[in-house]
Design a protein around this motif. Structure first.
Motif, PDB file in Angstrom:
ATOM      1  N   SER A  65       0.828  -1.199   0.000  1.00 44.91           N
ATOM      2  CA  SER A  65       0.000   0.000   0.000  1.00 44.91           C
ATOM      3  C   SER A  65       0.872   1.263   0.000  1.00 44.91           C
ATOM      4  O   SER A  65       0.522   2.275  -0.616  1.00 44.91           O
ATOM      5  CB  SER A  65      -1.042  -0.095   1.120  1.00 44.91           C
ATOM      6  OG  SER A  65      -0.950   0.921   2.022  1.00 44.91           O
ATOM      7  N   ARG A  75       1.063   6.697  -6.951  1.00 45.54           N
ATOM      8  CA  ARG A  75       0.053   7.738  -7.230  1.00 45.54           C
ATOM      9  C   ARG A  75       0.653   9.119  -7.118  1.00 45.54           C
ATOM     10  O   ARG A  75       0.394   9.989  -7.927  1.00 45.54           O
ATOM     11  CB  ARG A  75      -1.093   7.646  -6.216  1.00 45.54           C
ATOM     12  CG  ARG A  75      -2.172   6.736  -6.613  1.00 45.54           C
ATOM     13  CD  ARG A  75      -3.526   7.126  -6.019  1.00 45.54           C
ATOM     14  NE  ARG A  75      -4.501   6.195  -6.523  1.00 45.54           N
ATOM     15  CZ  ARG A  75      -4.840   5.057  -5.918  1.00 45.54           C
ATOM     16  NH1 ARG A  75      -4.328   4.745  -4.742  1.00 45.54           N
ATOM     17  NH2 ARG A  75      -5.707   4.239  -6.473  1.00 45.54           N
ATOM     18  N   GLN A  76       1.447   9.320  -6.053  1.00 40.70           N
ATOM     19  CA  GLN A  76       2.068  10.628  -5.820  1.00 40.70           C
ATOM     20  C   GLN A  76       3.047  10.959  -6.950  1.00 40.70           C
ATOM     21  O   GLN A  76       3.027  12.052  -7.503  1.00 40.70           O
ATOM     22  CB  GLN A  76       2.795  10.560  -4.458  1.00 40.70           C
ATOM     23  CG  GLN A  76       3.783  11.669  -4.164  1.00 40.70           C
ATOM     24  CD  GLN A  76       3.085  12.934  -3.694  1.00 40.70           C
ATOM     25  OE1 GLN A  76       1.998  12.875  -3.151  1.00 40.70           O
ATOM     26  NE2 GLN A  76       3.713  14.091  -3.911  1.00 40.70           N
ATOM     27  N   LEU A 118      -0.272  12.295  -9.528  1.00 40.29           N
ATOM     28  CA  LEU A 118      -0.347  13.674  -9.049  1.00 40.29           C
ATOM     29  C   LEU A 118       0.643  14.564  -9.788  1.00 40.29           C
ATOM     30  O   LEU A 118       0.285  15.639 -10.271  1.00 40.29           O
ATOM     31  CB  LEU A 118      -0.075  13.714  -7.540  1.00 40.29           C
ATOM     32  CG  LEU A 118      -0.185  15.087  -6.897  1.00 40.29           C
ATOM     33  CD1 LEU A 118      -1.627  15.570  -6.883  1.00 40.29           C
ATOM     34  CD2 LEU A 118       0.349  15.072  -5.469  1.00 40.29           C
ATOM     35  N   GLU A 119       1.868  14.104  -9.911  1.00 44.24           N
ATOM     36  CA  GLU A 119       2.923  14.911 -10.518  1.00 44.24           C
ATOM     37  C   GLU A 119       2.578  15.276 -11.964  1.00 44.24           C
ATOM     38  O   GLU A 119       2.867  16.373 -12.424  1.00 44.24           O
ATOM     39  CB  GLU A 119       4.249  14.139 -10.477  1.00 44.24           C
ATOM     40  CG  GLU A 119       5.435  14.855 -11.101  1.00 44.24           C
ATOM     41  CD  GLU A 119       5.972  16.006 -10.263  1.00 44.24           C
ATOM     42  OE1 GLU A 119       5.856  15.933  -9.029  1.00 44.24           O
ATOM     43  OE2 GLU A 119       6.495  16.984 -10.843  1.00 44.24           O
ATOM     44  N   ASN A 179      -0.568  15.109 -13.299  1.00 45.81           N
ATOM     45  CA  ASN A 179      -1.996  15.360 -13.500  1.00 45.81           C
ATOM     46  C   ASN A 179      -2.645  14.307 -14.385  1.00 45.81           C
ATOM     47  O   ASN A 179      -3.414  14.627 -15.305  1.00 45.81           O
ATOM     48  CB  ASN A 179      -2.210  16.731 -14.126  1.00 45.81           C
ATOM     49  CG  ASN A 179      -2.520  17.758 -13.068  1.00 45.81           C
ATOM     50  OD1 ASN A 179      -3.350  17.512 -12.192  1.00 45.81           O
ATOM     51  ND2 ASN A 179      -1.858  18.894 -13.142  1.00 45.81           N
ATOM     52  N   LEU A 238      -5.127  11.231 -15.507  1.00 41.01           N
ATOM     53  CA  LEU A 238      -6.532  10.920 -15.281  1.00 41.01           C
ATOM     54  C   LEU A 238      -6.620   9.462 -14.815  1.00 41.01           C
ATOM     55  O   LEU A 238      -6.523   8.546 -15.627  1.00 41.01           O
ATOM     56  CB  LEU A 238      -7.324  11.119 -16.568  1.00 41.01           C
ATOM     57  CG  LEU A 238      -7.147  12.486 -17.244  1.00 41.01           C
ATOM     58  CD1 LEU A 238      -8.034  12.595 -18.479  1.00 41.01           C
ATOM     59  CD2 LEU A 238      -7.456  13.622 -16.272  1.00 41.01           C
ATOM     60  N   GLU A 239      -6.782   9.290 -13.519  1.00 39.39           N
ATOM     61  CA  GLU A 239      -6.841   7.913 -13.025  1.00 39.39           C
ATOM     62  C   GLU A 239      -8.253   7.371 -13.149  1.00 39.39           C
ATOM     63  O   GLU A 239      -9.216   8.067 -12.846  1.00 39.39           O
ATOM     64  CB  GLU A 239      -6.382   7.856 -11.560  1.00 39.39           C
ATOM     65  CG  GLU A 239      -6.189   6.412 -11.090  1.00 39.39           C
ATOM     66  CD  GLU A 239      -5.753   6.304  -9.628  1.00 39.39           C
ATOM     67  OE1 GLU A 239      -5.329   7.327  -9.057  1.00 39.39           O
ATOM     68  OE2 GLU A 239      -5.853   5.196  -9.072  1.00 39.39           O
ATOM     69  N   PRO A 286     -12.026   9.951 -13.745  1.00 42.79           N
ATOM     70  CA  PRO A 286     -11.001  10.613 -12.912  1.00 42.79           C
ATOM     71  C   PRO A 286     -11.510  11.198 -11.582  1.00 42.79           C
ATOM     72  O   PRO A 286     -10.934  10.862 -10.539  1.00 42.79           O
ATOM     73  CB  PRO A 286     -10.437  11.678 -13.851  1.00 42.79           C
ATOM     74  CG  PRO A 286     -10.645  11.103 -15.219  1.00 42.79           C
ATOM     75  CD  PRO A 286     -11.931  10.336 -15.161  1.00 42.79           C
ATOM     76  N   CYS A 321     -12.708   8.316  -9.283  1.00 39.54           N
ATOM     77  CA  CYS A 321     -11.590   7.479  -8.849  1.00 39.54           C
ATOM     78  C   CYS A 321     -10.807   8.177  -7.733  1.00 39.54           C
ATOM     79  O   CYS A 321     -10.382   7.543  -6.771  1.00 39.54           O
ATOM     80  CB  CYS A 321     -10.705   7.220 -10.060  1.00 39.54           C
ATOM     81  SG  CYS A 321      -9.420   6.034  -9.796  1.00 39.54           S
ATOM     82  N   ARG A 357      -8.236   3.524   5.808  1.00 48.52           N
ATOM     83  CA  ARG A 357      -7.005   2.930   6.350  1.00 48.52           C
ATOM     84  C   ARG A 357      -6.512   3.709   7.571  1.00 48.52           C
ATOM     85  O   ARG A 357      -6.103   3.133   8.566  1.00 48.52           O
ATOM     86  CB  ARG A 357      -5.895   2.974   5.295  1.00 48.52           C
ATOM     87  CG  ARG A 357      -5.857   1.785   4.429  1.00 48.52           C
ATOM     88  CD  ARG A 357      -4.455   1.511   3.878  1.00 48.52           C
ATOM     89  NE  ARG A 357      -4.532   0.300   3.079  1.00 48.52           N
ATOM     90  CZ  ARG A 357      -4.763   0.284   1.769  1.00 48.52           C
ATOM     91  NH1 ARG A 357      -4.905   1.418   1.106  1.00 48.52           N
ATOM     92  NH2 ARG A 357      -4.859  -0.849   1.117  1.00 48.52           N
ATOM     93  N   THR A 413       2.250  21.061  -6.220  1.00 48.42           N
ATOM     94  CA  THR A 413       2.687  19.687  -6.483  1.00 48.42           C
ATOM     95  C   THR A 413       3.710  19.254  -5.444  1.00 48.42           C
ATOM     96  O   THR A 413       3.626  18.153  -4.887  1.00 48.42           O
ATOM     97  CB  THR A 413       3.313  19.568  -7.891  1.00 48.42           C
ATOM     98  OG1 THR A 413       2.331  19.945  -8.849  1.00 48.42           O
ATOM     99  CG2 THR A 413       3.760  18.146  -8.187  1.00 48.42           C
TER     100      THR A 413
END
Lengths: 737, 737
Positions: free
Chosen positions: A162, A169-170, A174-175, A177, A179-180, B155, B158, B169, B648
């Motif tokens: 985890s 993700r970070q 995120l870095e 941008n 589209l997850e 996006p 999610c 968590r 960021t």
């Protein structure tokens, strides 16, 4: 016993095929799911010479032994004098010892060629024992004797996973941008037909003719060759070369070739020694049925990428109809392996993290490439591989500038993947980026690089970074009829010449009656060059023979049946299918390699035993901190609880251990879990904080503990900074060993 | 079109059955997977009286209309004077209008009884439209026309999901030091046989006799009754009561009862009007096959809990062989619904987060219960439900003290769930904890409460919190033969009297030959009372007839064949099967309810249209912040990019929008995504930060922006604190509307 491993998409998987097999068919290359996690013959291992030399020496020594034995026999037969016989026997013994020594060296060399090797094996066993004992992973459904290829992450393994995913993700989503998205695992057949998985996602299987037991055909052949090379020390150099060649090319054997080799070597079922069936393809997807009717076949997805491709249109719109953009997905993927081996590295269910970066095929530059251009790391371009050399340190900027890496965007992701893996704790000296050889890549791919990590199983492909051009979007456009394209508006409309084919339906109808529709379709489907050829033929001769595939014969086309002309049209935009650059991460494989790279042993103070340590960076450590009262004492227990509460409030995962066990044992227990910091309560005002690897300790006030641990665990400060700010605690605690 | 919804485990599912069905068989109660997300008749809705009254009034009005119509006909037949006829027609019109008005009210009341209602429907449509348009979710595989019950999170959806899981968590796993595990979805049959799912996890299905189309039998009956109640306004009160009764009890109908009702009402296939088959059970698990042989059936797990139960032994050891402890798992679960409806709330694949807290059945106290005892929220214990009353505000501490909630541990989790849901942004006035009625619970369960959230579909069960006693561990102990038990060492060994049965194998062998083994087993299997009876019979009569089941007859046992005695033994520990308290979270359902609770509309400044807003707390907001240059300007764009970079670096998810669109439109676009803060660059030294709901703005220096946004987005400060510290920006930006 192995943990949850995983691998990348079928594509990147197969892209890492054996290096010597240069003549793959594009489709097999794309889809056959076989992936030698440890290539049978690694181009960096040039042990072959010394192995051959050893085989020669051994043969000589053996001949010497045989000759001397013969001599002894002769002396005995002649009833020679005892001293003479004794001397000859003594000489024979010496020769035997020498031969045995050579045999042992040869054995070691041959075994290390297969990715094994005695030391590696022992190291792996030590890691795996620790991982199992401390519940980093567990064989799934163990109380029911388990299922091959399925593993659970136990508490520390799950925490590492985890942490890795949160950092992923970070670092990426995120870095950049991105589209997850999050798509289901259950996938209807049509999607996987379009992607090609239904037809091609197979491994070759053989069955025991009598018991029906299934085996992977290439495994049996591989095992046979390896066994010969490792165990049969009398093998001639020629025979050894033949087996090595088979190992190098077997991933690319057709069913027929594999079958022929199995027959040639007389290979039978390993358990029963029964004869085997011919090899035939087995689809690796878990099949199921969606809904109650039994009429809608579905599969558990073999990769997460397809969920992104089918959503391209919506995602492009979400991004304001602008390129480039990237979509990302983390999720489970499934492969019904025929006979899972290599423990954690080849499993039936695994976590993938995939990125699909969509880009204009005419502009693959990347604005942030400068940020990674100065990185230097081991790269293994195809030229070096073909020349039999090793990976070399290269500057990423150079590699892109020289065209070694196809384009900036691909290069950018290679750099980001390097930063990601090394931040997790992957040893940069055992990490290389290997370019696919032309024969390894799908025909449509522009360039592919694998991040390979070396572990006790050899070099393991853990991340695939591929420029897949427009292949996937086109496949789904065709199957679904929904155009998955991007638009570029021209600043001003452009005039273009376009070929216009206008069949005369009336004339064609009169001429061909029921076949008219087929002829019309065939005419409209002509390529520009075909149409221009027809135009000139009709103009010069007035008619020509034209092959209509879907009626299976040629027809005579006359001038009045079709008009073909170049027309000028105004175009306001360019419509094109974007290219996709796909970094695909096998999370379980990365984690397993991380376990190996972080593992080491050190002697206990009493030097009676070796203590196991995982040197996880705080970022991925399953637990950041422990809290131990030095001795059983209500005061200390209470102070420990206060500290524990403040750590929880600061969001620092930790464990508190108020058992009376010796402090040394408690340190050892948690070093084995890779906990980086230990707070020992030996007073109610100040306590010590110990760093796992250096075992350095500092003194900190009780009410500062949480913030200091947070600072160093979350990387705002290094341990060195902290050491500088707080007094060192240099006295060992009484029972620390 | 609905998003990825989900529900809890089959157990908690069925525990939320309709309230009026008091006579369930324990096994059906436990496993049938039907879950009325909106109970057909909710005990809190006491509309029944007014509906019945309206039906009475309507009947009267209708009778008046009929009589007047008859009068008009009569007048016309008698050729009465025109004014007289006109007056009668006018009176008829008035009566008709009155009747129509009553009919409309009745319709509304009847419809709201089914969880619908006009306003609710319109609100839901507005939410769902926004969610779809902004890609919070997408029908999966849309370009291939989708698959019922499968949805993607796009996006923003999610991001919300990943924030909810991260907080879960933090709130549960970290706070309670739970042992998180991660097990595969693919599960071998034996595990789900032990849990009962293979046999009992079914819904009743009917097939169209001619086309083969499948329907859920209870859905057809439910739809028929609802339609009658809502649309047939001439229904007599008796008939209406009958339909309502059917709605209330249909979840508990057997296949035969359901079939009989379908026949009685003459219900046919909705699409074709063809006759239907008899109802029969359909197993809701997606089935597959593990490995290539086709001989190892497997299923996609219907819940994550079983992965924890089968690991109990290892986890108990990991926890130092100590109770209590909790294990947790987040993961996908699968249900092959017959015909998924209710959009996001009933889907075929969904994310569950489950906790199994193992505890000594003799001590269910919880040391941290005091931390939640003072919480006050809506509770709906069974007494209130049975009395037809509504949920009431209760102090949790009181509820446990009075025994309304069975034990402290169960109460502790109820409190923690309340804190979890309200922290996410669930409206505490539309959240209640409903206790299961005795008939809803499995026979072994000690007590069960559901966290129900009210949304436009009615009250939805989103979290089940059940004390399942020792059921699950016992089931797997029995099936696997591995004892899943805990031990409590006594401080001092205890002396206990134990019955000892010692069959004499020799005598039994002489007497029964080949049956000896079976007789020995039967003797050893006697219960204490049977053995004592035999002992006294043998002592008094010297022999007795003894039934041996596995040879199917009784044999004569003599005194010398068995010795039975009470013996004193020292016991050092108590061995017992722990109880398990299981909070089980349907993550998709929680998220859907959250979407509804956070959604509102407000007029635009021009008041021409309604603007949509999601008032997500920062904790769950998909994006924390936007950065907008006020007008197109290179200077402002550059400042915006600097701010973006610092955000960021601070780990704050954000979007930067440098399109020239009006600032008002840009605010509106991101309000619709629930972005809580907007940074507007209207100078290169200071910028404004706007809060989404209040639309308040403050002025902040460019280099402070990231830290201010981080502080308020991560909850270290409230917006009110921030407002107090920085100057307010009170002038509207020029084109803000």
């Amino acid at each position: 016993m192995p943990l949850s491993a995983q691998r990348c998409s079928s594509k990147s998987l197969t892209q890492s095929r054996s290096l010597l097999s240069l003549f793959l068919l594009p489709l097999r290359r794309l889809f056959s799911a076989t992936s030698p996690a440890a290539p049978a013959v690694s181009p960096t291992m040039d042990f072959a010479g010394s192995e051959d030399a050893l085989r020669g020496i051994l043969a000589e020594k053996q001949a010497g032994v045989d000759a001397q034995a013969e001599a002894v026999r002769k002396l005995k037969a002649e009833a020679a004098a005892k001293p003479e016989i004794d001397a000859a026997v003594e000489a024979l013994k010496v020769l035997k010892v020498e031969a045995a020594a050579v045999a042992k060296r040869l054995q070691a060399v041959a075994a290390s060629g297969g990715g094994g090797g005695g030391d590696r094996e022992a190291f792996r066993q030590a890691v795996v024992n620790t991982l199992e004992r401390r519940l980093f992973y567990i064989a799934s459904f163990k109380i029911y004797r388990g299922v091959a290829g399925l593993y659970d992450y136990g508490p520390p393994g799950c925490a590492v996973k985890s942490n890795v995913l949160a950092f992923w993700r970070q670092h990426f989503v995120l870095e950049e941008n991105m589209l997850e998205v999050d798509c289901p695992c259950v996938t209807p057949e049509i999607v996987l037909k379009a992607s090609g998985h239904v037809e091609k996602f197979t491994d070759l299987m053989v069955k025991d003719d009598k018991t029906g037991t299934c085996y992977r055909a290439d495994h049996l052949l591989k095992d046979y060759c390896k066994e010969k090379l490792e165990k049969d020390l009398t093998l001639s150099a020629e025979k050894a070369a033949e087996f090595k060649h088979v190992l190098a090319v077997l991933d690319d054997f057709s069913a027929e070739e594999l079958g022929a080799k199995l027959k040639e070597f007389g290979i039978t079922a390993p358990d029963s020694k029964n004869p085997l069936s011919e090899p035939y393809p087995f689809n690796l997807m878990f099949q199921t049925s969606i809904g109650p009717s039994g009429l809608s076949p579905g599969y558990m997805r073999p990769e997460t990428a397809q969920g992104i491709f089918v959503n391209f249109k919506d995602l492009y719109y979400y991004n304001g109809n602008k390129l480039p953009f990237a979509a990302a997905q983390i999720g489970q993927a499934f492969r019904n392996e025929i006979s899972p081996r290599q423990g954690l590295l080849r499993v039936r269910e695994f976590t993938l993290a995939e990125i699909e970066h969509f880009v204009d095929p005419e502009d693959k530059s990347h604005p942030k490439f400068v940020d990674v251009a100065d990185l230097e790391f081991l790269m293994f371009p195809r030229e070096l591989q073909l020349a039999g050399e090793s990976a070399k340190l290269m500057l990423l900027g150079e590699a892109v500038r020289k065209g070694t890496v196809n384009n900036e965007t691909l290069g950018y992701f290679i750099g980001r993947v390097y930063l990601f893996l090394t931040s997790l704790g992957i040893d940069k000296e055992r990490l290389r980026f290997r370019q696919h050889l032309p024969n390894e890549m799908a025909h449509y791919a522009a360039d592919c690089w694998d991040a390979e990590i070396e572990c006790s199983h050899g070099w393991i492909e853990c991340v695939g970074i591929a420029d897949r051009s427009a292949y996937d979007l086109r496949a789904h456009s065709e199957k679904s009829g929904v155009p998955l394209v991007a638009h570029e508006k021209y600043p001003e409309p452009r005039e273009v010449e376009k070929l216009v084919i206008t069949p005369s339906k009336k004339e064609l109808g009169l001429a061909f009656k029921g076949n008219q529709k087929m002829v019309v379709e065939a005419l409209e489907a002509m390529s520009e060059s075909e149409a221009l050829e027809m135009k000139s033929a009709l103009e010069s001769k007035g008619e020509l023979e034209f092959q209509v595939c879907n009626i299976g014969k040629s027809v005579s086309i006359k001038k009045n049946m079709v008009s073909i002309s170049m027309e000028k049209k105004k175009e306001h935009q360019r419509v094109f299918t974007p290219s996709v650059i796909e970094p695909s991460f096998g999370i379980g494989r990365i984690i397993y390699c991380l376990f190996e790279h972080c593992f080491y042993t050190r002697p206990s103070k009493s030097e009676e035993e070796q203590l196991n340590v995982f040197r996880f960076p705080s970022l991925v450590a399953p637990i950041k901190c422990t809290v131990f009262p030095l001795i059983k004492s209500q005061k200390f227990d209470e102070a420990a609880k206060v500290i524990s509460k403040s750590l929880t409030a600061a969001g620092i995962s930790h464990i508190i251990d108020i058992t009376g066990t010796s402090i040394g044992k408690r340190y050892a227990r948690t070093d084995e879990l890779g906990v980086p910091f230990a707070v020992t309560v030996d007073s109610t005002s100040t306590v010590t904080i110990r760093e796992r690897d250096s075992k350095d300790q500092i003194r900190v006030n009780v009410d500062e503990v949480a913030s200091v641990v947070k600072e160093v665990a979350e990387g705002q400060s290094t341990w060195a900074d902290i050491m500088w700010r707080f007094p060192t605690h240099s006295v060992s605690h009484p029972d620390e060993d």
